[in-house]
Design a protein around this motif. Structure first.
Motif, PDB file in Angstrom:
ATOM      1  N   LEU A  30     -23.880 -23.598   8.264  1.00 33.43           N
ATOM      2  CA  LEU A  30     -23.774 -23.054   6.916  1.00 33.43           C
ATOM      3  C   LEU A  30     -25.181 -22.899   6.364  1.00 33.43           C
ATOM      4  O   LEU A  30     -25.891 -23.888   6.173  1.00 33.43           O
ATOM      5  CB  LEU A  30     -22.962 -23.997   6.031  1.00 33.43           C
ATOM      6  CG  LEU A  30     -22.793 -23.611   4.566  1.00 33.43           C
ATOM      7  CD1 LEU A  30     -22.014 -22.304   4.432  1.00 33.43           C
ATOM      8  CD2 LEU A  30     -22.102 -24.734   3.794  1.00 33.43           C
ATOM      9  N   PHE A  31     -25.596 -21.656   6.137  1.00 33.13           N
ATOM     10  CA  PHE A  31     -26.929 -21.389   5.597  1.00 33.13           C
ATOM     11  C   PHE A  31     -26.890 -21.473   4.075  1.00 33.13           C
ATOM     12  O   PHE A  31     -25.869 -21.195   3.448  1.00 33.13           O
ATOM     13  CB  PHE A  31     -27.412 -20.004   6.029  1.00 33.13           C
ATOM     14  CG  PHE A  31     -27.576 -19.856   7.514  1.00 33.13           C
ATOM     15  CD1 PHE A  31     -28.635 -20.447   8.174  1.00 33.13           C
ATOM     16  CD2 PHE A  31     -26.661 -19.125   8.263  1.00 33.13           C
ATOM     17  CE1 PHE A  31     -28.794 -20.311   9.548  1.00 33.13           C
ATOM     18  CE2 PHE A  31     -26.801 -18.981   9.631  1.00 33.13           C
ATOM     19  CZ  PHE A  31     -27.871 -19.578  10.280  1.00 33.13           C
ATOM     20  N   LEU A  32     -28.048 -21.814   3.492  1.00 30.12           N
ATOM     21  CA  LEU A  32     -28.117 -21.946   2.043  1.00 30.12           C
ATOM     22  C   LEU A  32     -28.561 -20.661   1.358  1.00 30.12           C
ATOM     23  O   LEU A  32     -28.826 -20.642   0.163  1.00 30.12           O
ATOM     24  CB  LEU A  32     -29.048 -23.099   1.658  1.00 30.12           C
ATOM     25  CG  LEU A  32     -28.332 -24.443   1.531  1.00 30.12           C
ATOM     26  CD1 LEU A  32     -27.772 -24.892   2.871  1.00 30.12           C
ATOM     27  CD2 LEU A  32     -29.246 -25.506   0.964  1.00 30.12           C
ATOM     28  N   GLY A  33     -28.614 -19.606   2.080  1.00 31.33           N
ATOM     29  CA  GLY A  33     -28.948 -18.281   1.573  1.00 31.33           C
ATOM     30  C   GLY A  33     -28.906 -17.342   2.756  1.00 31.33           C
ATOM     31  O   GLY A  33     -28.691 -17.761   3.903  1.00 31.33           O
ATOM     32  N   VAL A  34     -29.093 -16.062   2.509  1.00 27.70           N
ATOM     33  CA  VAL A  34     -29.136 -15.108   3.623  1.00 27.70           C
ATOM     34  C   VAL A  34     -30.326 -15.467   4.510  1.00 27.70           C
ATOM     35  O   VAL A  34     -31.473 -15.440   4.046  1.00 27.70           O
ATOM     36  CB  VAL A  34     -29.262 -13.663   3.099  1.00 27.70           C
ATOM     37  CG1 VAL A  34     -29.403 -12.695   4.262  1.00 27.70           C
ATOM     38  CG2 VAL A  34     -28.047 -13.295   2.249  1.00 27.70           C
ATOM     39  N   PRO A 379     -34.910 -28.361  -0.769  1.00 31.54           N
ATOM     40  CA  PRO A 379     -35.680 -27.635   0.254  1.00 31.54           C
ATOM     41  C   PRO A 379     -35.090 -27.804   1.648  1.00 31.54           C
ATOM     42  O   PRO A 379     -35.703 -28.386   2.544  1.00 31.54           O
ATOM     43  CB  PRO A 379     -37.073 -28.278   0.139  1.00 31.54           C
ATOM     44  CG  PRO A 379     -36.807 -29.673  -0.305  1.00 31.54           C
ATOM     45  CD  PRO A 379     -35.611 -29.601  -1.208  1.00 31.54           C
ATOM     46  N   ILE A 380     -33.854 -27.316   1.823  1.00 31.35           N
ATOM     47  CA  ILE A 380     -33.205 -27.323   3.133  1.00 31.35           C
ATOM     48  C   ILE A 380     -32.706 -25.919   3.424  1.00 31.35           C
ATOM     49  O   ILE A 380     -32.436 -25.137   2.511  1.00 31.35           O
ATOM     50  CB  ILE A 380     -32.046 -28.344   3.199  1.00 31.35           C
ATOM     51  CG1 ILE A 380     -30.974 -28.033   2.152  1.00 31.35           C
ATOM     52  CG2 ILE A 380     -32.569 -29.759   3.002  1.00 31.35           C
ATOM     53  CD1 ILE A 380     -29.812 -29.008   2.155  1.00 31.35           C
ATOM     54  N   TRP A 381     -32.601 -25.579   4.717  1.00 31.47           N
ATOM     55  CA  TRP A 381     -32.187 -24.214   5.047  1.00 31.47           C
ATOM     56  C   TRP A 381     -30.743 -24.107   5.523  1.00 31.47           C
ATOM     57  O   TRP A 381     -30.176 -23.023   5.582  1.00 31.47           O
ATOM     58  CB  TRP A 381     -33.113 -23.583   6.083  1.00 31.47           C
ATOM     59  CG  TRP A 381     -33.249 -24.306   7.408  1.00 31.47           C
ATOM     60  CD1 TRP A 381     -34.278 -25.106   7.794  1.00 31.47           C
ATOM     61  CD2 TRP A 381     -32.353 -24.240   8.527  1.00 31.47           C
ATOM     62  NE1 TRP A 381     -34.070 -25.562   9.078  1.00 31.47           N
ATOM     63  CE2 TRP A 381     -32.903 -25.028   9.554  1.00 31.47           C
ATOM     64  CE3 TRP A 381     -31.146 -23.574   8.769  1.00 31.47           C
ATOM     65  CZ2 TRP A 381     -32.290 -25.208  10.791  1.00 31.47           C
ATOM     66  CZ3 TRP A 381     -30.522 -23.733   9.992  1.00 31.47           C
ATOM     67  CH2 TRP A 381     -31.094 -24.541  10.994  1.00 31.47           C
ATOM     68  N   GLY A 382     -30.112 -25.242   5.848  1.00 32.70           N
ATOM     69  CA  GLY A 382     -28.745 -25.150   6.317  1.00 32.70           C
ATOM     70  C   GLY A 382     -28.070 -26.494   6.442  1.00 32.70           C
ATOM     71  O   GLY A 382     -28.697 -27.555   6.291  1.00 32.70           O
TER      72      GLY A 382
END
Length: 432
Positions: A30-34, A379-382
């Motif tokens: 699950l990504f936190l943005g595109v 500050p995490i990406w997924g």
């Protein structure tokens, strides 16, 4: 190439879909943005990909702005099913979190005109029968028609005043919505019933779901159409459950993933309860192992000095090795959406500020809007799935390029979990 891509209209629901697909053995993040190319490379090969969002709090113009790049990303990725994951209670309105507005934006990124909407998710007490939605109140409460539900009928932002989801969704611009009712799944040819409905060129097809035994049939109807042309599907995690059940029946699913135990917390835990639901209130009262800190929601949203003091107090307790439960206290629900959004944003800022001062390895956030805003600010990406603590409540592993990498994160909506959920977050014990 991922089979399915989903966008969650809030983080708690997005992690439930993540757990559903991971539990079926699919490689999924699950990504936190595109994500950009670099983040996709960090994630590695995927069978399913999700994007966590917060569209349920947005106006239609803001939703279009949010969802257009999402649709473009999944179109370029080549997914067969683009799933707009909405809340299992379908709480939404023409002016806030409009499901119709979401469909209007996303359907331009798929070739198939068929828009299936799955109503109901039986494993968490959501049932759609003859297009009318019913929901359990809490993990073991009575089942109510959604417009008579003690919580959802008086939701502070999007109260549910119509149980017939066809009418509810048509009011948001999805017209006409036709219903595929449960008896059709019991016939030899449910495909014929679906094709008869599609012949009228509806805006969407609402598919009943009241029993788990119907999941595979629903999944087959959706997947057969998706193989012909990519399509947009709408609904809670039951969309993913249905597809997974069909793939398992076909023998094309990797199989159930081995469950992982969470284990006891190795250090102090911060839990922020930004939900005012009766279920969350009971969970707060049952959480005996925490230092309880009541938050004045109104002051938190407007007084910087008060917010700073709360951050300092929470950090001090955590540095002293105490588990901390901070919960918003209010005499009643916010009277307008602007104030509700400001309170959610303020409580979310608490989490990010406390983590900046006091790094933790396990946290929990209760409240859909609060969860969405808090995780977006980290500050995490997924996220990937660690375990399911309770139906509808997932504990995730954070992926980051800093010291938050590996942090354990529980997200839950207001209606989810048993009364002892917050205690089990400390012990790691699954639900009985």
């Amino acid at each position: 190439m991922p089979r399915i891509g989903w966008y969650g209209d809030d983080f708690t629901g997005a992690t439930d879909t993540l757990a559903t697909l991971a539990g079926s053995g699919l490689r999924t993040v699950l990504f936190l943005g595109v994500p950009d190319r670099r983040v996709l490379e960090l994630a590695g090969p995927l069978d399913a990909a999700g994007i966590a969002g917060a569209s349920r709090t947005m106006s239609p113009p803001r939703m279009a702005e949010e969802l257009e790049p999402v649709g473009q990303f999944f179109e370029e990725l080549g997914v067969s099913v683009l799933h707009y994951k909405c809340c299992s209670t379908f709480d939404s309105a023409p002016d806030v979190g409009s499901i119709g507005a979401a469909v209007a934006t996303l359907r331009g990124h798929v070739a198939n005109s068929f828009v299936p909407i799955v109503g109901g998710q039986p494993n968490i007490g959501r049932y759609c029968v003859f297009s009318n939605l019913f929901a359990r109140a809490g993990s073991a409460g009575a089942v109510h028609r959604i417009d008579r539900h003690p919580t959802m009928s008086v939701h502070p932002v999007t109260p549910m005043r119509e149980a017939d989801l066809r009418l509810h969704l048509e009011a948001q611009g999805l017209a006409p919505v036709v219903g595929l009712h449960a008896p059709a799944y019991r016939t030899d040819q449910p495909e014929a019933s679906l094709q008869a409905l599609l012949g009228a060129q509806p805006g969407a097809v609402l598919m009943d779901l009241a029993e788990a035994q119907d999941l595979a049939a629903i999944g087959r109807l959706i997947w057969n159409e998706a193989k012909r042309e990519p399509l947009l599907a709408v609904g809670p995690s039951s969309v993913a459950q249905a597809l997974a059940a069909h793939w398992e029946a076909l023998g094309t699913s990797p199989g159930l993933a081995s469950s992982r135990e969470l284990g006891p917390a190795s250090g102090p835990v911060l839990l922020l309860a930004g939900s005012l639901s009766p279920v969350t209130r009971r969970q707060v009262e049952a959480a005996r192992s925490y230092e309880h800190v009541a938050l004045d929601a109104g002051r938190l949203a407007v007084e910087d000095a008060y917010a700073t003091k709360v951050v300092d107090d929470l950090s001090r307790h955590l540095r002293d090795g105490r588990h901390v439960l901070a919960y918003t206290a209010s005499e009643g629900p916010p009277s307008d959406t602007g104030r509700a959004g400001a309170i959610a944003a303020a409580t979310a800022r608490l989490v990010t500020e406390v983590l900046r001062i006091t790094p933790l390895r396990r946290i929990g956030i209760a409240g859909g809007d609060t969860s969405s805003l808090a995780v977006k600010a980290l500050p995490i990406w997924g996220l990937s799935t660690l375990t399911v603590l309770s139906p509808g409540v997932t504990v995730c592993r954070a992926h980051s390029e800093n010291d938050l990498d590996g942090m354990e994160l529980m997200l839950k909506g207001g209606q989810m979990g048993s009364d002892d959920l917050f205690e089990r977050l400390l012990s790691g014990a699954p639900s009985a």
